[in-house]
Structures are given as structure tokens and as C-alpha cells.
Design an enzyme around this catalytic site. Structure first.
Site, mmCIF file in Angstrom:
data_model
loop_
_atom_site.group_PDB
_atom_site.id
_atom_site.type_symbol
_atom_site.label_atom_id
_atom_site.label_comp_id
_atom_site.label_asym_id
_atom_site.label_seq_id
_atom_site.Cartn_x
_atom_site.Cartn_y
_atom_site.Cartn_z
ATOM 1 C CD GLU A 83 -2.845 -1.241 0.124
ATOM 2 O OE1 GLU A 83 -3.061 -0.218 -0.532
ATOM 3 O OE2 GLU A 83 -3.399 -2.343 -0.112
ATOM 4 N NE ARG A 93 -17.753 -4.898 1.782
ATOM 5 C CZ ARG A 93 -17.861 -6.177 2.154
ATOM 6 N NH1 ARG A 93 -19.053 -6.761 2.231
ATOM 7 N NH2 ARG A 93 -16.782 -6.884 2.417
ATOM 8 C CB CYS A 146 -6.737 -2.967 6.221
ATOM 9 S SG CYS A 146 -6.744 -4.747 6.485
ATOM 10 C CG HIS A 169 -4.326 -5.387 1.937
ATOM 11 N ND1 HIS A 169 -4.528 -4.029 1.796
ATOM 12 C CD2 HIS A 169 -5.184 -5.787 2.908
ATOM 13 C CE1 HIS A 169 -5.464 -3.627 2.643
ATOM 14 N NE2 HIS A 169 -5.887 -4.681 3.330
#
Length: 215
Positions: A83, A93, A146, A169
């Protein structure tokens, strides 16, 4: 001696394992055989908007590491994502393990909009690929725990430029997904993290190669 802090997450979303913690534990099992010039400390973080940053920041204060790499699990991804950018936004979500599901709130109120990783991101990606594992530079760690942990990490270290830190990830394990769904074997995930850590410890300036996209 150089000290490395490597973290993964516990299970969430009705999963019995988390690929990130499995990979982190695998790295710890082989670390002494492959990296004798750095100490490795691992920590498991809860998939909790409130508790993950707290546990991480306490570990940083206690250990004073030179390198911090947090690892998360990314369902739907087929390759390792290093990332590049953490954003100051939570938009859940699904609920976390504490049954919290905040929407459109900052990770840290009043903080910067975003923080860059201080890992040599492109060199890390190339190192993972050289280890035989698919990898990419990722511009989004999502808006779940995350990313919140990644942002909290970089915010906590914003006045510590000597500390290299960032987020990686890994895809889910084959046993976590159905046939044909994206996944990554445990051994490959361990190899990928070892490659990332080696690059973080040895590369000075990052590579000047394109990792951009048109969308």
C-alpha cells in the site's frame, strides 16, 4: 540491533483464520534462519476500529522499532498489495469484531487527509516479484480496519522520519475461499513478507519506475 515490528490481524467476518496473521506467524518461524542482523517482534491486532490502533501504538511506544510493517487480509485480491497511501476516512461496509460500523468519519479527527507509506514501496513490490510471488503497488487500502490501522500507524510516526513504516495486503488462503476464487498459499505469503522486510531493511532510495494506472 535493528528492530522490526510485524503485525497481522485476527479472524473476522465469520472466518476461522486470518491470512495476514498466518503469514506473520510463518515469518516469525523462519526469521532467525534468514535475518540474523535484525530482531523481529510480531503482534496480533484485533479487527477493531477502536482497539487495533491502540494496540499498535502501544507496541510502538514499548518496542521503539526501526521498521513497522502491518499486514492485512484482502479478499478478492490475487496478488500481494504494497500500500502506498493511507486515507483519513472510515466507511465500514461490515461491522468490526466489536460490532462497530462507522460511516464517513475520520480515523483521527483533525489530522491530515492522508499519509504516505515510508517504505520503499516499489522496491518492495519488485522484491516480492523476484521471490516468485505476484505483487503490485496499491493506491487504496480500502476504508475498513486495515486502512484505519495504516493511517493510525503513519499518523503516530509522522514526527519519526527515521522509522520506516507501511502496510501490506495478502490475499486470502485457498482454504478460506471457494474453488477458482483469488487466493495465495501460506508459503508464498511468507516469502512475500520476507521479501518486503528485506527491501525495507536494505534499500535506500526507492526505485524510479512507473507503477501508475490509467484508472
Amino acid at each position: 540491533m535493528t528492530r522490526v515490528l510485524l503485525t497481522g490481524f485476527g479472524p473476522f467476518d465469520n472466518q476461522s483464520v486470518n491470512a495476514s496473521w498466518q503469514a506473520v506467524r510463518g515469518v516469525a518461524q523462519v526469521w532467525d534462519a534468514v535475518a540474523r542482523d535484525a530482531d523481529l517482534v510480531i503482534r496480533e491486532l484485533p479487527v477493531s476500529f477502536r482497539r487495533a490502533p491502540t494496540v499498535l501504538e502501544a507496541a510502538i511506544v514499548d518496542l521503539r522499532p526501526d521498521v513497522v510493517v502491518c499486514v492485512g487480509e484482502a479478499g478478492g485480491r490475487a496478488s500481494v498489495g504494497v500500500e502506498r497511501l493511507a486515507v483519513n476516512l472510515v466507511d465500514a461496509r461490515i461491522a468490526d469484531v466489536d460490532d462497530a460500523s462507522p460511516v464517513d468519519v475520520p480515523v483521527v479527527a483533525g489530522a491530515a487527509v492522508a499519509h504516505w507509506s515510508t517504505l520503499p514501496v516499489k522496491a518492495c513490490v519488485e522484491a516480492v516479484r523476484a521471490a516468485g510471488v505476484g505483487a503490485e503497488v496499491s493506491m487504496s487500502a480500502g476504508t475498513y480496519v486495515c486502512n484505519a490501522t495504516f493511517f493510525a500507524l503513519m499518523h503516530a510516526l509522522r514526527t519519526e522520519p527515521a522509522v520506516r513504516a507501511g502496510f501490506v495486503h495478502v490475499p486470502r488462503l485457498p482454504e478460506q475461499v471457494g474453488a477458482g476464487a483469488p487466493s495465495l498459499g501460506a508459503d508464498d505469503a511468507v516469502a512475500a513478507l520476507l521479501a518486503v522486510l528485506h527491501a525495507a531493511l536494505t534499500v535506500g532510495e526507492d526505485l524510479r519506475v512507473s507503477a501508475g494506472s490509467l484508472s
